[in-house]
Scaffold this motif. Structure first.
Motif, PDB file in Angstrom:
ATOM      1  N   ALA A 183      13.964  14.116  29.895  1.00 10.56           N
ATOM      2  CA  ALA A 183      14.869  14.391  28.772  1.00 10.56           C
ATOM      3  C   ALA A 183      15.872  13.261  28.602  1.00 10.56           C
ATOM      4  O   ALA A 183      16.165  12.829  27.476  1.00 10.56           O
ATOM      5  N   TYR A 213      20.091  14.604  20.121  1.00  8.94           N
ATOM      6  CA  TYR A 213      18.925  15.266  19.537  1.00  8.94           C
ATOM      7  C   TYR A 213      17.704  15.165  20.455  1.00  8.94           C
ATOM      8  O   TYR A 213      17.074  16.168  20.793  1.00  8.94           O
ATOM      9  N   TYR A 214      17.385  13.942  20.835  1.00  6.12           N
ATOM     10  CA  TYR A 214      16.182  13.752  21.649  1.00  6.12           C
ATOM     11  C   TYR A 214      16.328  14.364  23.042  1.00  6.12           C
ATOM     12  O   TYR A 214      15.349  14.846  23.630  1.00  6.12           O
ATOM     13  N   TYR A 215      17.541  14.340  23.585  1.00  4.36           N
ATOM     14  CA  TYR A 215      17.775  14.931  24.909  1.00  4.36           C
ATOM     15  C   TYR A 215      17.483  16.427  24.875  1.00  4.36           C
ATOM     16  O   TYR A 215      16.708  16.956  25.687  1.00  4.36           O
ATOM     17  N   PHE A 216      18.104  17.117  23.918  1.00  2.87           N
ATOM     18  CA  PHE A 216      17.904  18.566  23.837  1.00  2.87           C
ATOM     19  C   PHE A 216      16.503  18.915  23.322  1.00  2.87           C
ATOM     20  O   PHE A 216      15.934  19.938  23.708  1.00  2.87           O
ATOM     21  N   TYR A 217      15.955  18.049  22.458  1.00  2.00           N
ATOM     22  CA  TYR A 217      14.594  18.281  21.970  1.00  2.00           C
ATOM     23  C   TYR A 217      13.611  18.297  23.138  1.00  2.00           C
ATOM     24  O   TYR A 217      12.734  19.169  23.219  1.00  2.00           O
ATOM     25  N   GLN A 218      13.774  17.323  24.042  1.00  3.77           N
ATOM     26  CA  GLN A 218      12.850  17.246  25.171  1.00  3.77           C
ATOM     27  C   GLN A 218      13.025  18.435  26.118  1.00  3.77           C
ATOM     28  O   GLN A 218      12.054  18.972  26.648  1.00  3.77           O
ATOM     29  N   PHE A 270      14.129  21.524  25.282  1.00  2.00           N
ATOM     30  CA  PHE A 270      13.554  22.696  24.622  1.00  2.00           C
ATOM     31  C   PHE A 270      12.038  22.593  24.547  1.00  2.00           C
ATOM     32  O   PHE A 270      11.327  23.593  24.685  1.00  2.00           O
ATOM     33  N   ARG A 271      11.543  21.371  24.348  1.00  2.00           N
ATOM     34  CA  ARG A 271      10.103  21.156  24.261  1.00  2.00           C
ATOM     35  C   ARG A 271       9.430  21.451  25.613  1.00  2.00           C
ATOM     36  O   ARG A 271       8.370  22.089  25.669  1.00  2.00           O
ATOM     37  N   SER A 299      17.444  21.908  18.385  1.00  2.00           N
ATOM     38  CA  SER A 299      17.980  20.598  18.763  1.00  2.00           C
ATOM     39  C   SER A 299      18.878  20.048  17.661  1.00  2.00           C
ATOM     40  O   SER A 299      19.936  19.479  17.931  1.00  2.00           O
ATOM     41  N   ASN A 342      22.958  19.113  17.688  1.00  2.00           N
ATOM     42  CA  ASN A 342      23.339  17.770  17.265  1.00  2.00           C
ATOM     43  C   ASN A 342      24.393  17.807  16.153  1.00  2.00           C
ATOM     44  O   ASN A 342      25.404  17.097  16.217  1.00  2.00           O
ATOM     45  N   SER A 362      13.482  18.964  11.348  1.00  2.00           N
ATOM     46  CA  SER A 362      12.536  19.971  11.837  1.00  2.00           C
ATOM     47  C   SER A 362      11.188  19.805  11.154  1.00  2.00           C
ATOM     48  O   SER A 362      10.139  19.796  11.807  1.00  2.00           O
TER      49      SER A 362
END
Length: 342
Positions: free
Chosen positions: A4, A81-86, A88-89, A121, A125, A206
């Motif tokens: 992440a 965004y990318y930190y939380f996206y990863q 949650f992903r 995410s 953000n 999204s």
């Protein structure tokens, strides 16, 4: 280093590079979105012509107005965004594998789940970084007022007033000045102006990520089904997939972006009520009444060029940075194991 964190740092780096490349387009687009009373002759100006006009009347610096807070905002936004996206992903992938053990699904993350992950995410953000974008919008839409009339135009001030105005030092309009201005106007909540349409705008990344992940998955599956079984995707293909995904998302959500920019820009102090927006609904109703639906699509061509180019560069650079970081970490881990005494 966690996956992440790698994705967060890579996203921030990719976002900064994309921002540096496309920032003049973003400045012009923000001005187009927030323009209330365009004259017929001004409407004929294309993006390049408007950029040249800004340079001629206000100087090169105005094309990069708000660049410093914008870069900070981009790094923060993309990183968050990318930190939380990863995160949650990863949780979604674990849940999908658990469902497969129970005989439900094929173990892969579906389209709806990808959309939900991107939306969550995006909400995190927006809530964390909205104040930065309020400052950036103010600085992008700030214009230097020239005291020189155009040929054939009657001067609005006397010659003596023009001399005094030219000799006077122009007031500063840096980050600190904008922050104080926003606070004086609406207090601490002024930094969250436009947060409602911005939260709704979460549907943009999204949709973008849903399209991107779907196209990328299909491309890899198609490659894997070939005889050689090579599913590697090139940087150019990532660039094109990112561009296509952003194009689809921008076309769908652009009106919300215009409303957000109107709310975040400095409200004009004229007596014309068309220029005063009390909130999101008030802005939408006034735009429909005074400008028609055309008002919601001002500057859309510029935005498509800027956002598609920025997204394509971001995806390409981010993926390259992620792969590079993983390679270095793997190499260091192997060297560490080899260096240990047996």
């Amino acid at each position: 280093m966690s996956d992440a964190l790698i994705n967060g740092l890579a996203g921030a780096g990719g976002g900064i590079i994309a921002q540096l490349i496309t920032y003049p387009l973003q400045t012009v687009n923000t001005r187009q979105q927030t323009e209330r009373d365009l004259k017929k002759e001004k409407r004929k100006l294309g993006t390049i012509q408007q950029m040249c006009q800004v340079v001629k009347q206000e100087g090169w610096g105005r094309l990069y107005g708000g660049l410093t807070p914008s870069l900070a905002g981009t790094a923060a936004s993309q990183g968050v965004y990318y930190y939380f996206y990863q995160i949650f992903r990863n949780k979604a992938e674990v849940a999908a594998l658990e469902r497969r053990k129970l005989g439900i699904g094929d173990g892969s993350v579906g389209m709806f789940t990808s959309l939900l992950v991107a939306a969550l995410s995006g909400c995190v953000n927006v809530l964390l970084t909205n104040p930065i974008w309020v400052v950036v919008t103010r600085m992008q839409t700030h214009t230097k007022i020239s005291t020189k009339p155009t040929p054939g135009e009657t001067p609005l001030i006397t010659a003596d007033e023009a001399v005094l105005a030219a000799a006077a030092e122009p007031p500063p309009y840096g980050t600190a000045h904008v922050v104080q201005e926003v606070f004086d106007e609406a207090g601490i909540w002024g930094f969250w102006k436009g947060v409602l349409p911005t939260l709704i705008m979460v549907s943009n990344p999204s949709i973008q990520f849903m399209l991107y992940e779907t196209m990328l998955k299909k491309l890899k599956q198609s490659r894997a089904s070939n005889k050689n079984g090579n599913s590697v995707v090139t940087a150019l293909e990532i660039f094109l997939l990112g561009a296509l995904a952003k194009l689809g998302a921008t076309v769908v959500t652009y009106p919300l972006l215009v409303v957000k920019s109107r709310l975040q820009a400095k409200q004009l102090t004229t007596g014309d009520k068309r220029h005063h927006y009390k909130g999101t609904l008030d802005a939408i109703l006034k735009m429909i009444h005074h400008e028609g639906f055309y008002g919601f699509y001002k500057g859309m061509r510029t935005k498509i060029v800027q956002s598609v180019l920025a997204a394509a560069v971001l995806f390409m650079v981010k993926e390259e940075l992620v792969q590079g970081a993983r390679f270095l970490l793997t190499k260091n881990a192997i060297n560490t194991v080899k260096s240990k005494p047996s």
